[in-house]
Write a protein that holds these residues in place. Structure first.
Motif, PDB file in Angstrom:
ATOM      1  N   ASP A   1      67.025   1.406  68.246  1.00  8.42           N
ATOM      2  CA  ASP A   1      66.134   1.658  69.380  1.00  8.42           C
ATOM      3  C   ASP A   1      66.662   0.982  70.638  1.00  8.42           C
ATOM      4  O   ASP A   1      66.146  -0.038  71.100  1.00  8.42           O
ATOM      5  CB  ASP A   1      64.718   1.173  69.050  1.00  8.42           C
ATOM      6  CG  ASP A   1      64.028   2.113  68.088  1.00  8.42           C
ATOM      7  OD1 ASP A   1      64.294   3.324  68.165  1.00  8.42           O
ATOM      8  OD2 ASP A   1      63.234   1.653  67.261  1.00  8.42           O
ATOM      9  N   ILE A   2      67.698   1.557  71.190  1.00  9.49           N
ATOM     10  CA  ILE A   2      68.333   1.035  72.396  1.00  9.49           C
ATOM     11  C   ILE A   2      68.484   2.177  73.405  1.00  9.49           C
ATOM     12  O   ILE A   2      68.455   3.358  73.043  1.00  9.49           O
ATOM     13  CB  ILE A   2      69.714   0.408  72.077  1.00  9.49           C
ATOM     14  CG1 ILE A   2      70.476   1.214  70.992  1.00  9.49           C
ATOM     15  CG2 ILE A   2      69.544  -1.002  71.560  1.00  9.49           C
ATOM     16  CD1 ILE A   2      71.250   2.322  71.499  1.00  9.49           C
TER      17      ILE A   2
ATOM     18  N   GLY B   1      63.092  -7.789  67.783  1.00  9.31           N
ATOM     19  CA  GLY B   1      61.661  -7.675  67.557  1.00  9.31           C
ATOM     20  C   GLY B   1      61.228  -6.327  67.027  1.00  9.31           C
ATOM     21  O   GLY B   1      60.265  -6.235  66.272  1.00  9.31           O
ATOM     22  N   SER B   2      61.929  -5.257  67.394  1.00 14.29           N
ATOM     23  CA  SER B   2      61.541  -3.937  66.911  1.00 14.29           C
ATOM     24  C   SER B   2      61.745  -3.786  65.407  1.00 14.29           C
ATOM     25  O   SER B   2      61.238  -2.854  64.804  1.00 14.29           O
ATOM     26  CB  SER B   2      62.336  -2.852  67.646  1.00 14.29           C
ATOM     27  OG  SER B   2      63.712  -2.926  67.315  1.00 14.29           O
ATOM     28  N   MET B   3      62.498  -4.719  64.812  1.00  9.26           N
ATOM     29  CA  MET B   3      62.747  -4.663  63.371  1.00  9.26           C
ATOM     30  C   MET B   3      61.694  -5.448  62.591  1.00  9.26           C
ATOM     31  O   MET B   3      61.765  -5.542  61.362  1.00  9.26           O
ATOM     32  CB  MET B   3      64.129  -5.238  63.075  1.00  9.26           C
ATOM     33  CG  MET B   3      65.280  -4.397  63.575  1.00  9.26           C
ATOM     34  SD  MET B   3      65.582  -2.942  62.559  1.00  9.26           S
ATOM     35  CE  MET B   3      66.269  -3.704  61.085  1.00  9.26           C
TER      36      MET B   3
ATOM     37  N   ARG C   1      62.359   1.906  73.419  1.00 11.83           N
ATOM     38  CA  ARG C   1      63.780   1.576  73.552  1.00 11.83           C
ATOM     39  C   ARG C   1      63.980   0.237  74.242  1.00 11.83           C
ATOM     40  O   ARG C   1      63.299  -0.071  75.229  1.00 11.83           O
ATOM     41  CB  ARG C   1      64.511   2.670  74.338  1.00 11.83           C
ATOM     42  CG  ARG C   1      64.517   4.035  73.651  1.00 11.83           C
ATOM     43  CD  ARG C   1      65.310   3.984  72.347  1.00 11.83           C
ATOM     44  NE  ARG C   1      65.597   5.305  71.832  1.00 11.83           N
ATOM     45  CZ  ARG C   1      64.959   5.875  70.812  1.00 11.83           C
ATOM     46  NH1 ARG C   1      63.998   5.207  70.203  1.00 11.83           N
ATOM     47  NH2 ARG C   1      65.292   7.082  70.387  1.00 11.83           N
ATOM     48  N   TYR C   2      64.937  -0.525  73.754  1.00 12.91           N
ATOM     49  CA  TYR C   2      65.348  -1.749  74.419  1.00 12.91           C
ATOM     50  C   TYR C   2      66.318  -1.384  75.550  1.00 12.91           C
ATOM     51  O   TYR C   2      67.276  -0.639  75.337  1.00 12.91           O
ATOM     52  CB  TYR C   2      66.025  -2.693  73.432  1.00 12.91           C
ATOM     53  CG  TYR C   2      66.560  -3.946  74.081  1.00 12.91           C
ATOM     54  CD1 TYR C   2      65.709  -5.002  74.387  1.00 12.91           C
ATOM     55  CD2 TYR C   2      67.903  -4.083  74.406  1.00 12.91           C
ATOM     56  CE1 TYR C   2      66.185  -6.146  74.994  1.00 12.91           C
ATOM     57  CE2 TYR C   2      68.396  -5.223  75.006  1.00 12.91           C
ATOM     58  CZ  TYR C   2      67.528  -6.252  75.303  1.00 12.91           C
ATOM     59  OH  TYR C   2      68.001  -7.388  75.904  1.00 12.91           O
ATOM     60  N   ILE C   3      66.050  -1.911  76.738  1.00  8.21           N
ATOM     61  CA  ILE C   3      66.867  -1.608  77.909  1.00  8.21           C
ATOM     62  C   ILE C   3      67.617  -2.872  78.306  1.00  8.21           C
ATOM     63  O   ILE C   3      67.041  -3.774  78.918  1.00  8.21           O
ATOM     64  CB  ILE C   3      66.001  -1.114  79.081  1.00  8.21           C
ATOM     65  CG1 ILE C   3      65.144   0.073  78.643  1.00  8.21           C
ATOM     66  CG2 ILE C   3      66.885  -0.741  80.259  1.00  8.21           C
ATOM     67  CD1 ILE C   3      65.934   1.288  78.193  1.00  8.21           C
ATOM     68  N   PRO C   4      68.892  -2.977  77.989  1.00  7.05           N
ATOM     69  CA  PRO C   4      69.647  -4.167  78.369  1.00  7.05           C
ATOM     70  C   PRO C   4      70.119  -4.082  79.818  1.00  7.05           C
ATOM     71  O   PRO C   4      70.069  -3.026  80.451  1.00  7.05           O
ATOM     72  CB  PRO C   4      70.841  -4.129  77.403  1.00  7.05           C
ATOM     73  CG  PRO C   4      71.061  -2.666  77.175  1.00  7.05           C
ATOM     74  CD  PRO C   4      69.701  -2.019  77.236  1.00  7.05           C
ATOM     75  N   GLY C   5      70.601  -5.200  80.309  1.00  9.08           N
ATOM     76  CA  GLY C   5      71.194  -5.208  81.637  1.00  9.08           C
ATOM     77  C   GLY C   5      70.303  -5.824  82.691  1.00  9.08           C
ATOM     78  O   GLY C   5      69.114  -6.062  82.478  1.00  9.08           O
TER      79      GLY C   5
END
Length: 743
Positions: free
Chosen positions: A463-464, A366-368, A225-229
């Protein structure tokens, strides 16, 4: 002698001072008439420094040899983790067995996870794994040394307390926590050296019917998972993954294998469809399909397959055998629970599609990279080809940054379409997954136009880790727009896809491989042409009914009405009536409530749907959600965010004094993802903002991100340098004192 002591010049054949010279020096010292030549001090200091450096080199060689020996040990195949000096342990390996039984549209799935400890020490295993987001998980048990321990549901904090106590006491135990509706963490305590502990869980799942076929989707791997913030703290430990946007980032982050695959899966499904079948297939796995009377048996080929993509099973009825209605019931106590599927027979594609203003959003993070971006670009270009004269469109892309094709939508002219295709062709996948700015930009790009349908199509793997923020954005900004989600890749985030489309009053679908694109695009644009059944009203003959969903959404082409309900058994009678607007006409449908087929699991599926409704309504208000969900989950024995299954064997198995190490079993990269060290672009670390911990299996140990250095060597060098400096300083002081005394 003139009273001045001449510097004694040692001969160049050696460092020794001759006896005569010593005598001369001693005489001078005794007379107090001595002065040391500075060149002697320099040479002495150099000799001391040389000795110290020699010692340093010997120590460095020794430490290097030690490190090399350790490295040689870690070159053995296996997954290694840094650990206390006493051991370097491998994480437990996991073998999963799925046994799926499908009756009508309801599936009962039993999953056995066997945790195998390859080490000579005791280990606690931790494993993040996926389940279908709508599943009603209601059973868990533990098998250890031939004993079966039935788990029970408890408030999460209480389950944690029981588990930690058992772990400390050396007892075999297991605890299951929900991190997201489709992500769970299994904890297994006190796995014996060289031994194993098996965990059985079971859940109910609805196989939805759409576009003429039933589909059962079983996720087998969690994509990083992408973790923003903004990070709340620095470091590489899991706790440091938390950000302001995703405070629980550590709970949805797990190690990921970059070399090879593991976690093998065996799967068998038995299908009792209830009608004659035209086709049964598993589009993403090779399987053996056999017929046994009215039942169809599906078995994955091979002893085991890697858990790196969703397992999907599709079955279609023969022409003329399509179900138009299905009613399944379960009576628990004085309540009857219902699952109703109703397909309006005249749902067909509109003859003339209305003009639309459509914004496509494409995920280029990038996950794509790899298959996913190719599928997404192919789907997007195919979508442009479906646009009609009079339509307007625009495209937004996002990764770390967001940009759009034009500042505002343009007409779907051949020239504009050609320019769009050129723009799409130049897109690459790289960077993070900042989806929220892209959705905001798409909503802001809309123009008020009552003559056109306002639509957004989001192509992403989803994937977030900030799903809740995105759902809030959609609900606040949707207006008259409809949001459709297209899940791209082998293991998309089904929870996000389904829930975002529901909040967006649109529909969702999945594209798992490039060969799906044409068929799925046709289905998507059939739905985009407008909802075909609106203003749906369900009328019950009795008043004390709790129906879910409470508001029936618009239905798109190929979609049936699907509801669950709870009714007091004493009032169960009469006929359910359904009406809706269909192409300017009023459609009527209905079903006899007493004609339902008894089926297990309906009560828990209703409870699961109600929990989802509560969670959606509560939004970020966690205390409200917990207050309403907890009693419902405990009553129906369901795993939720606020409840956990826990099972404890009362017989201690770990001897006193034996240490226990915690090891997290890594997941695989979803099929189609590329490794950052073998392909340009997709850096897993960047793609997921340091939420994926890369692990190699065939290299020298693991490559967990860390700040570790050869600290022992550096400390020794530092100490020797300090001693060298002190020695030189001492000599200088001594020289100065002598000089001062004798001059």
């Amino acid at each position: 002698m003139d009273g001045h002591f001449a510097q004694h010049e040692p001969d160049h054949s050696g460092d020794r001072i001759s006896a005569a010279q010593r005598f001369e020096l001693a005489t001078l010292r005794e007379s107090g008439n001595i002065r040391i030549d500075p060149r002697i001090l320099i040479r002495a200091a150099l000799r001391v420094a040389a000795a110290i450096l020699s010692l340093t080199a010997l120590l460095a060689i020794g430490l290097t040899a030690t490190a090399h020996a350790a490295g040689a040990d870690s070159e053995r195949p296996g997954l290694y983790f840094d650990s206390p000096p006493t051991a370097r342990s491998q994480a437990p390996t996991i073998v999963a067995d799925y046994d799926i039984r499908v009756d009508g549209p309801v599936a009962r799935v039993s999953l056995k996870q066997r945790f195998l400890n390859p080490n000579s020490n005791w280990v606690e295993g931790v494993y993040l794994f996926p389940l279908p987001d709508g599943a009603a998980l209601d059973a868990m048990s533990v098998e250890v040394n031939g004993r079966h321990i039935t788990g029970r549901i408890a408030e999460r904090a209480e389950a944690t307390r029981q588990y930690e106590a058992a772990k400390s006491d050396g007892k075999a135990a297991a605890r299951l926590d929900q991190q997201r509706p489709n992500m769970f963490t299994m904890h297994v305590a006190n796995i014996p050296p060289g031994g194993d502990i098996a965990i059985d869980i079971a859940y109910w799942q609805i196989a939805p019917f759409a576009d003429g076929a039933f589909e059962l989707r079983t996720p087998l791997v969690v994509g990083p998972r992408y973790i923003p913030g903004e990070a709340l703290s620095a470091g590489t430990e899991p706790a440091s993954f938390a950000t302001r946007d995703v405070p629980d980032a550590a709970s949805v982050t797990a190690p990921v294998r970059l070399d090879g695959t593991g976690n093998p899966v065996r799967l068998t499904a038995t299908l009792n469809a209830g009608f004659d079948l035209d086709d049964v297939r598993t589009p993403y796995h090779s399987a053996t399909i056999t017929q046994d009377g009215e039942r169809t048996r599906v078995t994955l080929e091979g002893d085991a397959v890697p858990a790196d993509r969703d397992f999907v099973m599709v079955w279609k009825p023969k022409a003329g055998a399509e179900p138009t209605a299905g009613l399944f019931t379960e009576t628990v106590g004085d309540q009857t629970y219902m699952l109703l599927m109703l397909t309006p027979p005249s749902l067909e594609k509109a003859a003339a599609a209305p003009a639309r203003d459509i914004v496509f959003i494409i995920d280029t993070s990038g996950s794509m990279h790899g298959d996913s971006i190719f599928q997404a670009k192919t789907a997007l270009i195919g979508g442009l080809e479906r646009l009609q004269e009079g339509d307007r469109f625009n495209i937004v892309r996002f990764s770390d940054t967001t940009s759009r094709l034009w500042s505002e939508s343009r007409d779907a002219t051949p020239r504009n379409l050609a320019a769009a295709v050129d723009w799409i062709s130049g897109l690459d996948a790289d960077g993070g997954t900042e989806m929220l700015p892209a959705l905001s930009l798409a909503f802001a790009s809309r123009k008020p136009d009552t003559e056109r349908l306002s639509q957004i199509v989001l192509l992403t793997d989803g994937d977030i880790g900030n799903e809740a923020d995105l759902f809030g954005l959609i609900r606040q900004n949707l207006g008259d727009t409809r949001l459709f989600t297209v899940g791209i890749g082998s293991a998309p985030n089904g929870f996000f896809m389904r829930r975002a489309a529901r909040f967006g009053r649109g529909a969702h679908l999945f594209i798992g491989q490039t060969s799906d694109v044409a068929e799925k695009l046709a289905q998507l644009f059939d739905k985009l042409d407008s909802a075909v059944l609106t203003d749906v009203v369900v009328q019950w003959p009795q008043s004390d009914v709790e129906m879910l969903p409470r508001q029936i959404p618009d239905l798109y082409l190929g979609e049936p009405l699907l509801i669950t309900a709870r009714i007091p058994s004493a009032t169960l009678s009469g006929r359910l009536a359904v009406t809706g607007a269909l192409g300017g006409s009023l459609w009527h449908g209905g079903v006899d409530l007493t004609a339902g087929a008894e089926a297990p699991g309906i009560a828990r599926l209703w409870a699961r749907a109600k929990i989802e409704t509560i969670m959606d309504a509560a939004g970020h208000n966690d205390s409200t959600a917990r207050r309403d969900v907890l009693p419902l989950a405990l009553k129906h024995g369901l795993q939720t965010r606020y409840t956990s299954f826990v099972a404890v064997d009362e017989t201690p198995i770990r001897p006193e004094g034996e240490a226990l190490e915690t090891r997290q079993t890594p997941g695989n990269l979803p099929k189609g993802w590329t490794r950052p060290d073998t392909a340009p672009g997709p850096d897993i670390q960047r793609a997921s903002a340091a939420t994926a911990i890369p692990i190699r299996l065939d290299g020298p140990g693991i490559s967990l991100p860390r700040t570790a250095t050869p600290s022992g060597l550096y400390l020794a060098l530092g100490l020797l340098l300090i001693l060298t400096g002190l020695a030189l300083l001492g000599l200088r002081i001594r020289s100065g004192r002598r000089t001062g005394e004798l001059s």
